[in-house]
Design an enzyme around this catalytic site. Structure first.
Site, short mmCIF file in Angstrom:
data_model
loop_
_atom_site.label_atom_id
_atom_site.label_comp_id
_atom_site.label_asym_id
_atom_site.label_seq_id
_atom_site.Cartn_x
_atom_site.Cartn_y
_atom_site.Cartn_z
N CYS A 2 -50.79 -7.45 30.27
CA CYS A 2 -50.63 -8.60 30.82
C CYS A 2 -50.29 -9.75 29.83
O CYS A 2 -50.09 -9.37 28.57
CB CYS A 2 -51.99 -8.99 31.36
SG CYS A 2 -52.76 -7.79 32.42
N ARG A 27 -44.43 -8.99 30.47
CA ARG A 27 -45.64 -8.22 30.25
C ARG A 27 -46.16 -7.62 31.51
O ARG A 27 -46.93 -6.86 31.59
CB ARG A 27 -46.42 -8.76 29.35
CG ARG A 27 -45.82 -9.54 28.34
CD ARG A 27 -46.97 -10.22 27.32
NE ARG A 27 -48.20 -9.48 26.91
CZ ARG A 27 -48.20 -8.67 25.80
NH1 ARG A 27 -47.32 -8.97 24.95
NH2 ARG A 27 -49.15 -7.83 25.64
N TRP A 75 -50.19 -7.37 35.09
CA TRP A 75 -49.94 -5.95 35.50
C TRP A 75 -51.05 -5.01 35.86
O TRP A 75 -51.71 -4.95 34.43
CB TRP A 75 -48.88 -5.50 34.49
CG TRP A 75 -48.11 -4.10 34.51
CD1 TRP A 75 -46.75 -3.90 35.30
CD2 TRP A 75 -48.27 -2.86 34.25
NE1 TRP A 75 -46.47 -2.64 35.16
CE2 TRP A 75 -47.56 -1.96 34.57
CE3 TRP A 75 -49.57 -2.25 33.38
CZ2 TRP A 75 -47.60 -0.65 34.50
CZ3 TRP A 75 -49.67 -0.83 33.38
CH2 TRP A 75 -48.68 -0.08 33.68
N ASN A 101 -56.03 -9.92 28.28
CA ASN A 101 -55.00 -8.64 28.15
C ASN A 101 -55.41 -7.34 27.61
O ASN A 101 -56.10 -7.84 26.53
CB ASN A 101 -53.61 -9.14 27.57
CG ASN A 101 -52.74 -8.11 26.85
OD1 ASN A 101 -52.45 -7.26 27.85
ND2 ASN A 101 -52.11 -8.22 25.99
N GLY A 102 -55.47 -6.30 28.06
CA GLY A 102 -56.08 -5.19 27.53
C GLY A 102 -57.05 -4.35 28.37
O GLY A 102 -56.88 -4.42 29.79
N GLU A 483 -30.43 8.11 27.13
CA GLU A 483 -30.75 6.55 27.06
C GLU A 483 -29.67 6.03 28.31
O GLU A 483 -30.16 5.18 29.01
CB GLU A 483 -30.42 6.10 25.93
CG GLU A 483 -30.44 4.56 25.79
CD GLU A 483 -31.71 3.83 26.11
OE1 GLU A 483 -32.77 4.49 26.15
OE2 GLU A 483 -31.81 2.71 26.36
N LYS A 487 -31.20 4.01 31.18
CA LYS A 487 -30.96 2.50 31.82
C LYS A 487 -30.50 2.41 33.20
O LYS A 487 -31.00 1.57 33.90
CB LYS A 487 -29.63 2.03 30.87
CG LYS A 487 -29.71 1.61 29.54
CD LYS A 487 -30.69 0.55 29.39
CE LYS A 487 -32.06 0.76 29.35
NZ LYS A 487 -32.75 1.03 27.91
N GLU A 490 -33.68 2.95 35.50
CA GLU A 490 -34.82 1.93 35.43
C GLU A 490 -34.55 0.49 36.17
O GLU A 490 -35.20 -0.23 36.61
CB GLU A 490 -35.46 1.71 34.21
CG GLU A 490 -34.52 1.03 33.34
CD GLU A 490 -35.30 0.88 31.78
OE1 GLU A 490 -36.48 0.60 31.59
OE2 GLU A 490 -34.53 0.96 30.80
N HIS A 506 -27.45 25.75 33.40
CA HIS A 506 -28.71 26.62 33.48
C HIS A 506 -29.77 26.12 34.53
O HIS A 506 -30.89 25.89 34.72
CB HIS A 506 -29.50 26.50 31.98
CG HIS A 506 -28.74 27.23 31.15
ND1 HIS A 506 -28.53 28.80 31.03
CD2 HIS A 506 -27.96 26.90 30.15
CE1 HIS A 506 -27.93 28.97 30.04
NE2 HIS A 506 -27.62 27.97 29.51
N LYS A 619 -42.43 -4.89 30.34
CA LYS A 619 -41.76 -4.96 28.85
C LYS A 619 -42.67 -4.29 27.75
O LYS A 619 -42.16 -3.51 27.07
CB LYS A 619 -41.48 -6.13 28.63
CG LYS A 619 -40.44 -6.26 27.35
CD LYS A 619 -39.33 -5.96 27.56
CE LYS A 619 -38.34 -6.03 26.10
NZ LYS A 619 -37.37 -5.00 26.03
C1 F6R Z 1 -36.87 1.12 28.59
C2 F6R Z 1 -37.59 0.62 27.70
C3 F6R Z 1 -39.00 1.25 27.44
C4 F6R Z 1 -39.57 1.07 25.80
C5 F6R Z 1 -40.86 1.54 25.71
C6 F6R Z 1 -41.10 1.51 24.43
O1 F6R Z 1 -35.67 0.25 28.67
O2 F6R Z 1 -37.64 -0.75 27.16
O3 F6R Z 1 -38.64 2.60 27.58
O4 F6R Z 1 -38.39 1.27 24.98
O5 F6R Z 1 -41.57 1.18 26.37
O6 F6R Z 1 -41.29 0.16 23.94
P1 F6R Z 1 -41.43 -0.39 22.53
O7 F6R Z 1 -40.15 -0.29 21.79
O8 F6R Z 1 -41.79 -1.82 22.64
O9 F6R Z 1 -42.47 0.36 21.82
#
Ligand code: F6R
Length: 624
Positions: A2, A27, A75, A101-102, A483, A487, A490, A506, A619
């Site tokens: 959070c 967050r 969150w 947060n935690g 990747e 993208k 998500e 396969h 995030k």
């Molecule tokens: C996807 C994305 C996540 C982060 C992952 C790691 O777009 O942003 O997959 O890459 O949660 O986050 P960090 O880099 O902050 O450890």
């Protein structure tokens, strides 16, 4: 997982908290709340389910007046998103408020004990034990009560605590969850990250584990949990106050995609200036002898950062000739890896706070590996526990989908691998020169790719209604396929699979049909001919193809096109082309990434999705 924020001073605290929380929505954003010590000495609380905008609307109808406040954006981990479960949580008498947060791991046991002592709980959260513990220990000194309460807790936390009996005080404390204290004049702040308060101040104290801050409007006292004073240097936030704004872009993600050329400049600055000069990496903290004696490199990370790590593994092995592995951080500990002497663990993270990554770091450190982190956020938890840190210099990344951090993580890993290769003598002078020159060209290539945005948008318009996508790549561009698919899924919610093109026959080939588009990454290099073969196979099964190829490639646009076929059959159509400037294969994942980010962005936008805050995501994932 959070975001928390707090203000104490002379202005209307709720406004400042809401503005700060806006920067923390990355967050978590399933519910939000705020508590203010009102002028009549009572604690006033507003909480809502939903995004911060909903809380803003409630505050317009029912304003909170007062100059001490804590706020929270949530969150959910323990207990579903609901008004009762949202923060701030209160003590039984409603005079102590807490944001957190935690995760408090022993909350069940503490709750049972507190209930037996007569405390009443109204939520399903782990957090709610904290206001009750502070209430239990409170004898007029808020800081002392918080210290006692924290002694009972196991787990991870950053707390902001206020008490209606002490309107001129706020207490903040952390263990494993990020916390900064902002320094103002006649006013002070707390926040989960610096971006939340950057508009108000550029001076902060970065709080470490088991440290506590007592904030008053005119002073800040930092102590350990035994209340011994701590001296801490003021950290000056190195980016301007408007760095976290959208600057005319519709979404942060779009802004961040467009920031890549400039961020690449910043990443290269002072490290690589000339293809004939050595790379300088401040923060690496490794002697030449250590680099020469490396026996193994293990790269670990989550999500997008892991995909960057897969590229890192490839270049580390290819250039520096060190046996290398890349592991998902959440899986690394589970396989109990054998760690040889002289193993380097490269930990990659944008936020520096990802719980799984932190746990993997600690496990590898315990097993004797040296830890080198590749990070964006300065002074994060991962930074503090690493032996060396190389920052990617991307600036704040707010959009939940990571974009500029990904390309800059790869750029930084390229610099590290080239440096290692130089020291170990494992690459020829010619190859080193060619790759360094290519990296120096990257900001310009990124600029050119962004200029071609309209072409990518036209392709997005053709395919955005399709439900499925297959992203295929080989070799160093297999991670690019993974990747690109990540993208896409998500933010657009199109089901997208990133796959090795070599594996297509396969299994995944069964998915090919007109409503599933295939993204084929077919830039020049070792695997080019094989990718051509894969495109032919997809077209033969009526699958539409979007191909990423080097400028000037004449073969791919018509590869697999059957002139005899029914003109309504997609197999008879030329492929949709995404053109990229030709670069050496070993650095091509950087150029390939940018149009794939743009494609995902535009498809999601055309589908009307919440691009900066996709459903169910946050995030920074500070829970395992
Ligand atoms: C996807 C994305 C996540 C982060 C992952 C790691 O777009 O942003 O997959 O890459 O949660 O986050 P960090 O880099 O902050 O450890």
């Amino acid at each position: 997982m959070c975001g928390i924020v707090g203000y104490i001073g002379f202005r209307q605290a709720a406004d400042i908290c809401i503005a700060g929380l806006r920067h923390l929505e990355y967050r978590g954003y399933d519910s939000a709340g705020i508590a203010v010590i009102a002028e009549d000495g009572q604690l006033d609380v507003r909480k809502v389910v939903g995004k911060l905008a909903v809380l803003g609307e409630l505050l317009e109808q029912q304003p909170l007046i007062g100059s001490t406040s804590i706020g929270h954006t949530r969150w959910a981990t323990h207990g579903k998103p609901s008004v009762q479960n949202s923060h701030p949580h209160l003590s039984c008498d409603g005079r102590i408020a807490v944001v957190h947060n935690g995760i408090i791991e022993n909350y069940q046991e503490l709750r049972t004990q507190l209930e037996a002592e007569g405390h009443t709980f109204i939520s399903q959260t782990d957090t709610e034990v904290m206001p009750h513990l502070v209430e239990k220990y409170y004898e007029g000194d808020l800081r002392a009560a918080v210290c006692q309460a924290v002694a009972d807790l196991q787990g991870a936390f950053a707390f902001g605590v206020i008490c209606a009996d002490n309107p001129g005080q706020m207490v903040a404390v952390r263990r494993f969850s990020p916390l900064v204290v902002g320094i103002g004049e006649g006013e002070n702040y707390i926040a989960s990250d610096m971006g939340a308060i950057r508009k108000e101040t550029d001076k902060v104290y970065v709080i470490a584990d088991d440290e506590l801050a007592l904030l008053m409007p005119d002073s800040i006292e930092l102590t350990d949990l035994d209340l011994n004073p701590i001296q801490r240097e003021v950290f000056v936030i190195p980016w301007p106050a408007d760095a976290a704004e959208k600057a005319g872009h519709k979404h942060f993600m779009h802004k961040e995609i467009h920031e890549q050329p400039e961020a690449m400049h910043a990443c290269l600055a002072g490290r690589l200036s000339d293809p004939d000069k050595s790379i300088v990496l401040e923060g690496l903290n490794m002697t030449e002898a250590e680099i020469k004696s490396l026996r193994k490199v293990v790269l670990t990370a989550c999500g997008t950062a892991y995909n960057a790590g897969l590229v890192g593994r490839f270049i580390m092995e290819n250039l520096a000739r060190v046996p290398s592995e890349a592991d998902l951080a959440a899986e690394l500990r589970a396989r109990d890896p054998v760690v040889l002497d002289n193993t380097l663990c490269i930990v990659i993270s944008q936020s520096g706070e990802t719980a799984d990554t932190l746990v993997a770091l600690r496990d590898m450190q315990e097993k004797g590996a040296k830890i080198l982190s590749v990070l964006n956020v300065v002074d994060s938890s991962i930074a503090r526990e690493s032996d060396g840190v190389v920052y990617i210099q991307a600036g704040p990344e707010i959009g939940v989908a990571s974009t500029k951090a990904y390309t800059l993580q790869i750029l930084t890993l390229e610099l590290i691998a080239l440096h290692f290769a130089e020291v170990r003598g494992t690459a020829s002078a010619e190859q080193l020169r060619e790759l360094k020159a290519a990296l120096l060209q990257m900001p310009e290539h990124a600029r050119v790719l962004l200029e071609r945005e309209e072409d990518v948008k036209a392709i997005a318009a053709k395919h955005y209604e399709k439900p499925n996508a297959l992203y295929l790549g080989r070799g160093i561009n297999l991670p690019s396929a993974m990747e690109g698919a990540l993208k896409m899924k998500e933010i657009s919610y199109i089901h997208a699979e990133g796959y090795s093109a070599g594996e297509m026959k396969h299994g995944p080939i069964a998915l090919i049909e007109p409503s599933c588009f295939t993204m084929a990454i077919a830039v020049a290099g070792e695997v080019y001919d094989k990718m051509i073969g894969n495109i032919m196979e997809i077209k033969a099964r009526s699958g539409p193809v979007i191909a990423v190829a080097d400028d000037g490639d004449e073969q791919i646009p018509v590869t697999g096109v059957d002139a005899e076929a029914d003109p309504d059959d997609v197999a008879s159509q030329p492929n949709d082309m995404i053109w990229v400037p030709p670069v050496p294969e070993l650095v091509s994942p950087i150029t390939v990434a940018i149009p794939l980010q743009l494609l995902a962005y535009h498809m999601a936008d055309m589908r009307g999705e919440h691009i900066d805050q996709p459903r169910n995501l946050a995030k920074t994932v500070t829970v395992e």
